[in-house]
Design a protein around this motif. Structure first.
Motif, mmCIF file in Angstrom:
data_model
loop_
_atom_site.group_PDB
_atom_site.id
_atom_site.type_symbol
_atom_site.label_atom_id
_atom_site.label_comp_id
_atom_site.label_asym_id
_atom_site.label_seq_id
_atom_site.Cartn_x
_atom_site.Cartn_y
_atom_site.Cartn_z
ATOM 1 N N ARG A 1 0.561 -1.151 -0.032
ATOM 2 C CA ARG A 1 0.070 0.037 -0.011
ATOM 3 C C ARG A 1 0.743 1.178 0.126
ATOM 4 N N GLU B 1 -18.114 8.647 5.822
ATOM 5 C CA GLU B 1 -18.809 8.816 7.087
ATOM 6 C C GLU B 1 -19.976 10.001 6.625
ATOM 7 N N ALA C 1 -12.668 4.475 -1.804
ATOM 8 C CA ALA C 1 -12.087 3.141 -1.553
ATOM 9 C C ALA C 1 -12.401 2.325 -2.942
ATOM 10 N N VAL D 1 -7.410 7.334 5.369
ATOM 11 C CA VAL D 1 -8.409 6.801 5.831
ATOM 12 C C VAL D 1 -8.163 5.302 5.365
ATOM 13 N N GLY D 2 -7.861 5.209 4.205
ATOM 14 C CA GLY D 2 -7.356 3.726 3.764
ATOM 15 C C GLY D 2 -6.156 3.279 4.315
ATOM 16 N N LEU E 1 -4.906 4.146 7.382
ATOM 17 C CA LEU E 1 -4.971 4.272 9.039
ATOM 18 C C LEU E 1 -6.396 3.930 9.323
ATOM 19 N N GLY E 2 -7.279 3.735 8.779
ATOM 20 C CA GLY E 2 -8.666 3.641 9.412
ATOM 21 C C GLY E 2 -9.331 4.772 9.585
ATOM 22 N N ILE E 3 -10.460 5.142 9.995
ATOM 23 C CA ILE E 3 -11.130 6.298 10.642
ATOM 24 C C ILE E 3 -10.643 6.950 11.745
ATOM 25 N N GLU E 4 -10.075 6.069 12.590
ATOM 26 C CA GLU E 4 -9.627 6.700 13.925
ATOM 27 C C GLU E 4 -8.288 6.963 13.858
ATOM 28 N N GLY E 5 -7.597 6.281 12.948
ATOM 29 C CA GLY E 5 -6.142 6.761 12.591
ATOM 30 C C GLY E 5 -6.296 7.925 11.814
#
Length: 308
Positions: A179, A240, A254, A262-263, A265-269
């Protein structure tokens, strides 16, 4: 009224006033006259259908930090908005992001056709530079502004970032198994989104006869931080947000494999990264300007909480 509420109300009033001022300047630049009517209609559709006018606001507020107001920053702000809107028209084309909605309205190629959209984008770009070249400032400052905007908009800025963005999707060769990493994402977003935002605050300093090196550096750090924060917030809204509020189709990043925090680390990251760069921008302003930059700080908070 609580102090925080009063500050927010003051910020929103300043933003609203800037939007109206810049809109009037854009209306004048986009008058039909003897120009091709369909072309002008497409350009007006691209520019005058709402929008936050964040980049023009940054020009006006960064210039105000140094006591510069009036026609010069307004002219620069309007020129920058024309260049920004050109980029949106081309970004929405089927060959690029293939979007049907922008600011809750049909994109230019949907409202008109692809050929008209391409020409409208070309015309907005060139009109933006014509407007900047006519700005009521000294020839030396005008040349610096033109050079800085060309750098921010071209292959060393926005256009280069867009090319890297497409490459990261795997448009030109099979995507790598690994990635795209954080450093590469920062570079893409710093160019694609951050370069014009950085120009906006740089322009305020160029217009000011007494802007010092420390202040210019602080504004540059702030502009870079805000540009990255703005793109991260956009990427979070893509997963979101509410399409009606955002005004365009969502959940596309995505699907096409865009390189985003976001892709990665994810939403929280991604939220944590948004907080980190927001605080970096705040700290840079505080060190150089103290409370004088309260409106620019408020823009950081506005971005962190925005829903469109």
């Amino acid at each position: 009224m609580r102090a925080d509420d009063a500050e927010q109300a003051g910020f929103e009033a300043r933003l609203g006033a800037a939007q109206e001022t810049v809109r009037a300047a854009l209306e004048a630049l986009l008058a039909e006259g003897r120009r091709p009517p369909r072309l002008v209609a497409a350009m007006r559709h691209a520019v005058l259908n709402g929008g936050k006018r964040m980049r023009p606001f940054l020009v006006l507020e960064s210039a105000r930090l140094f006591g510069v107001t009036g026609a010069a920053p307004v002219a620069v702000a309007a020129a920058l908005e024309l260049v920004h809107c050109y980029s949106l028209v081309h970004d929405d084309l089927p060959a690029m992001d293939d979007d049907d909605l922008r600011r809750g309205q049909p994109t230019v190629h949907r409202a008109f056709d692809e050929a008209t959209a391409i020409l409208a984008g070309d015309a907005l770009l060139t009109l933006g530079f014509a407007a900047l070249a006519a700005a009521p400032v000294s020839p030396g400052r005008r040349a610096r502004l033109v050079a800085a905007l060309a750098r921010g908009a071209g292959m060393d800025g926005m256009v280069g970032g867009q090319m890297l963005d497409l490459a990261a999707e795997g448009r030109f060769e099979p995507p790598r198994r690994r990635r795209t990493g954080a450093a590469a994402i920062r570079r893409i977003q710093a160019l694609k989104t951050g370069a014009l935002i950085a120009f906006a605050v740089e322009a305020g300093a160029i217009l000011a006869p007494r802007a010092g090196g420390v202040e210019r550096r602080a504004l540059r750090i702030y502009g870079q931080a805000l540009g990255l924060a703005f793109q991260i917030r956009d990427d979070l809204l893509d997963v979101e947000g509410d399409a009606a509020s955002v005004g365009k189709a969502l959940a596309k990043d995505a699907a096409v494999g865009k390189a985003t925090f976001v892709g990665l680390l994810g939403i929280e990251g991604a939220r944590a990264e948004l907080d980190r760069v927001t605080e970096r921008g705040r700290a840079a302003l505080a060190a150089a300007f103290g409370d004088r930059a309260a409106t620019l700080v408020a823009l950081l908070e506005f971005n962190r909480a925005r829903d469109r």
